[in-house]
Design an enzyme around this catalytic site. Sequence first.
Site, PDB file in Angstrom:
ATOM      1  N   SER A 283       0.845  -1.199   0.000  1.00 40.38           N
ATOM      2  CA  SER A 283       0.000   0.000   0.000  1.00 40.38           C
ATOM      3  C   SER A 283       0.874   1.239   0.000  1.00 40.38           C
ATOM      4  CB  SER A 283      -0.904   0.018   1.235  1.00 40.38           C
ATOM      5  OG  SER A 283      -1.592   1.256   1.331  1.00 40.38           O
TER       6      SER A 283
ATOM      7  N   TYR B   2      -2.482   0.221   9.993  1.00 39.25           N
ATOM      8  CA  TYR B   2      -2.503  -0.274   8.614  1.00 39.25           C
ATOM      9  C   TYR B   2      -1.191   0.073   7.909  1.00 39.25           C
ATOM     10  CZ  TYR B   2      -3.928  -0.687   3.715  1.00 39.25           C
ATOM     11  OH  TYR B   2      -4.008  -1.014   2.381  1.00 39.25           O
TER      12      TYR B   2
END
Length: 230
Positions: free
Chosen positions: A108, A121
């Site tokens: 990501s 995250y």
Amino acid sequence: WGRREEKGLAVVNKIKEEGGIASFHYMDITDTNSIEALFKDTKELYGKIDVLVNNAANVALKDGRVDELTVEMWDAIFESDMRGTFYTTKVALTYMLENGGSIINIGSMASTNGDLSSTAYACAKAGVDMLTKSVALQYGKKNIRCNCIRPGLIVTPENDAHVPQVLKDIFLSNIEVNRYGCPEDIGALAVYFASDESSYVTGQIINVDGGLNSHVPTVAQFRELGKRTW
């Protein structure tokens, strides 16, 4: 594989209708026994395992700041995003050591810089980046490659209605192309990493983000001012 059996079977049926070969296997990325069963059954069904794409994740983009996070929230995100990726890779390696293979991690852009939220995250995805490099180094001489794809904003038919327009506008003002990303942008690179055409490519972390992370952070503001710099 995945936990959404109905949608998984729909994808399998579509692939088969178009002449391809596919099967669905229920799996919970947080359950090590479930992961082991998936690989065992896949080996029995297809004879060997050539490619692993680690795409399962808990996309908790609003998990909060450090002071807002509970240990339970932190652990839940790391369990799926980091531990799950580690364990599927670990199990896949035991099969790939026989014939070689390609491991493709989906990371990501959250792992590239600090942000106002998404703390757990982002940290988990940063771990995926380092796991990619470690696997590439440790198993490259065994003919096993490992690369990572970092998607930018990917708009799909499923999530389009849930992505606020203001967020889309922020991304569009910061990326260097005139559209958002789509699943095919990620899929095309994954296919390349899975193929023999990328046999000399390993340990790489590639952003597929429309150029979002390739410039200084003030670009969008200067564009609004009609200027190039101060």
